[in-house]
Design a protein around this motif. Structure first.
Motif, short mmCIF file in Angstrom:
data_model
loop_
_atom_site.label_atom_id
_atom_site.label_comp_id
_atom_site.label_asym_id
_atom_site.label_seq_id
_atom_site.Cartn_x
_atom_site.Cartn_y
_atom_site.Cartn_z
N ALA A 158 0.83 -1.21 0.00
CA ALA A 158 0.00 0.00 0.00
C ALA A 158 0.86 1.26 0.00
O ALA A 158 1.65 1.47 0.92
N ARG A 159 0.70 2.08 -1.01
CA ARG A 159 1.44 3.33 -1.09
C ARG A 159 0.68 4.49 -0.47
O ARG A 159 1.27 5.51 -0.11
N THR A 160 -0.64 4.38 -0.37
CA THR A 160 -1.46 5.44 0.18
C THR A 160 -2.37 4.88 1.26
O THR A 160 -2.60 3.66 1.33
N ASP A 161 -2.93 5.77 2.07
CA ASP A 161 -3.88 5.32 3.09
C ASP A 161 -5.12 4.72 2.44
O ASP A 161 -5.73 3.80 3.00
N GLU A 162 -5.49 5.23 1.29
CA GLU A 162 -6.68 4.71 0.61
C GLU A 162 -6.45 3.26 0.19
O GLU A 162 -7.35 2.42 0.28
N GLU A 163 -5.25 2.96 -0.28
CA GLU A 163 -4.94 1.58 -0.66
C GLU A 163 -4.89 0.67 0.56
O GLU A 163 -5.22 -0.52 0.47
N LEU A 164 -4.48 1.21 1.69
CA LEU A 164 -4.34 0.39 2.90
C LEU A 164 -5.68 0.18 3.59
O LEU A 164 -6.04 -0.96 3.95
N PRO B 241 -13.04 2.62 6.34
CA PRO B 241 -11.63 2.55 6.75
C PRO B 241 -11.44 2.08 8.19
O PRO B 241 -10.48 1.35 8.47
N ALA B 242 -12.33 2.47 9.10
CA ALA B 242 -12.17 2.05 10.50
C ALA B 242 -12.30 0.53 10.62
O ALA B 242 -11.56 -0.12 11.38
N ARG B 243 -13.22 -0.03 9.88
CA ARG B 243 -13.38 -1.48 9.92
C ARG B 243 -12.14 -2.18 9.34
O ARG B 243 -11.67 -3.18 9.89
N ALA C 173 4.91 -8.00 13.13
CA ALA C 173 5.17 -6.92 14.08
C ALA C 173 5.51 -5.62 13.35
O ALA C 173 5.03 -4.54 13.71
N ASP C 174 6.34 -5.73 12.31
CA ASP C 174 6.70 -4.56 11.53
C ASP C 174 5.46 -3.98 10.84
O ASP C 174 5.24 -2.76 10.84
N ALA C 175 4.63 -4.86 10.27
CA ALA C 175 3.41 -4.39 9.60
C ALA C 175 2.45 -3.74 10.58
O ALA C 175 1.79 -2.74 10.25
N LEU C 176 2.36 -4.28 11.79
CA LEU C 176 1.45 -3.72 12.79
C LEU C 176 1.86 -2.30 13.17
O LEU C 176 1.01 -1.41 13.32
N VAL C 177 3.17 -2.07 13.30
CA VAL C 177 3.64 -0.72 13.61
C VAL C 177 3.25 0.24 12.49
O VAL C 177 2.78 1.37 12.73
N ARG C 178 3.42 -0.20 11.24
CA ARG C 178 3.06 0.67 10.11
C ARG C 178 1.57 0.98 10.11
O ARG C 178 1.16 2.13 9.89
N VAL C 179 0.75 -0.01 10.37
CA VAL C 179 -0.70 0.18 10.34
C VAL C 179 -1.13 1.16 11.43
O VAL C 179 -1.88 2.11 11.16
N THR C 180 -0.68 0.94 12.65
CA THR C 180 -1.13 1.80 13.76
C THR C 180 -0.61 3.23 13.60
O THR C 180 -1.33 4.19 13.87
N THR C 181 0.63 3.37 13.12
CA THR C 181 1.18 4.71 12.95
C THR C 181 0.45 5.46 11.84
O THR C 181 0.10 6.64 11.99
N ARG C 182 0.17 4.76 10.73
CA ARG C 182 -0.52 5.43 9.63
C ARG C 182 -1.96 5.76 10.00
O ARG C 182 -2.50 6.79 9.58
N TRP C 183 -2.59 4.92 10.80
CA TRP C 183 -3.96 5.21 11.23
C TRP C 183 -3.98 6.45 12.13
O TRP C 183 -4.85 7.31 11.98
#
Length: 324
Positions: free
Chosen positions: A13-19, A25-27, A53-63
């Motif tokens: 995912a390059r953008t929040d919309e893609e992610l 988005p909240a769901r 673990a690395d992916a989880l950090v990216r998800v929470t930070t971007r959210w």
């Protein structure tokens, strides 16, 4: 959502919309967190747990960044770039906040801050635009997890494109006359660094940014830098073949390390279109032994100018277009 699907989505995912999508988005965020949470991965192998673990950090930070998440005196509002070990967020006023995804990489952020300070203090002011300007460096504690990460805030400039993008735009190779100005300016950036006692340690196409219209060059990501000798601390994953032998063997590096990697970037841009004279020049910069390579960027720039003058005559401005 399966864990492997979540890991692939976060990586791509390059953008929040893609992610997170645009419908709910909240769901999507909750589903990603559930798929990546360590409680779900107790039986998984070590590699999967580390990737999750690395992916989880990216998800929470971007959210949190979507919601204007505060970090020190800065508010993360938009993910601007995803780097080798950190994400860069636009914090306004032409500044980017560099946030490491893993707190174990705090030492690399320290290296970058030290290198940028040394160049600012000891470098020729005329050439400082060739490297980022350090605005701030501070520890930031995540209020949700208590994890402390060191962040660097860097001044930025609009319109910069990486040499990776240049190569993709010219898959058959770039005219050596266009590569010439990039090569010359990259040597200026390295001359600035080396005179300040700093070796970049990771001169890769993704770290060399150009401003096509004005022929500007900025050498970024000084996290792998070395001051006053020593070994490069780490290799950028997936780019091991770009490094000269001393880096791979964890031996002390020097200016010749950077000059070899810079040369590799330029020959990569030209591909089969490199003139014989420039291929011969490059070969001298790519000798296997560090002590057999050039070690002075300024002197090498003068030698490069002599080769270019013999090939093309006096320098003239050549417009460069990057449309992709």
């Amino acid at each position: 959502m399966r864990t492997d699907e979540a890991i692939r989505l976060v990586a791509a995912a390059r953008t929040d919309e893609e992610l997170f999508g645009t419908a709910e988005p909240a769901r999507s965020y909750r589903e990603l967190v559930a798929a990546l949470h360590p409680d779900r991965l107790a039986a998984a192998d070590e590699r999967v747990r580390a990737e999750a673990a690395d992916a989880l950090v990216r998800v929470t930070t971007r959210w949190r960044a979507r919601r204007g998440y505060p970090l020190g005196d800065y508010a993360l509002t938009r993910l601007a770039h995803t780097g080798d070990l950190a994400d860069l967020y636009d914090v306004g006023a032409d500044r980017l906040l560099k946030l490491p995804r893993n707190p174990a990489d705090n030492d690399l952020m320290v290296r970058e801050a030290r290198a940028l300070r040394l160049m600012a203090e000891h470098g020729d002011p005329r050439y400082l635009p060739y490297v980022p300007r350090l605005v701030d460096s501070l520890p930031a504690r995540d209020p949700a997890t208590g994890v402390e990460r060191l962040v660097n805030v860097l001044a930025t400039a609009p319109g910069l494109r990486s040499l990776d993008e240049v190569r993709r735009a010219y898959p058959d190779g770039l005219d050596a006359r266009d590569v010439a100005w990039m090569w010359r300016r990259l040597l200026v950036a390295l001359g600035l660094a080396h005179r300040a006692g700093v070796v970049h340690g990771a001169v890769l196409p993704r770290h060399v940014l150009i401003e096509p219209d004005a022929h500007g060059v900025v050498l970024v990501d000084w996290c792998f830098s070395v001051v006053d000798g020593g070994a490069v601390p780490a290799l950028v994953p997936g780019h091991e073949e770009w490094y000269p032998p001393e880096v791979v063997a964890k031996r002390p590096c020097g200016p010749g390390t950077d000059l070899a990697m810079a040369t590799r970037c330029m020959t990569h841009l030209m591909g089969d279109r490199a003139p014989r004279a420039l291929r011969d020049f490059a070969a001298g910069c790519l000798r296997p032994a560090l002590n057999a390579r050039p070690d002075d960027a300024w002197r090498l720039l003068g030698e490069l100018d002599q080769v270019l003058d013999r090939l093309y005559g006096p320098r003239t401005f050549r417009p460069f277009t990057l449309t992709r």
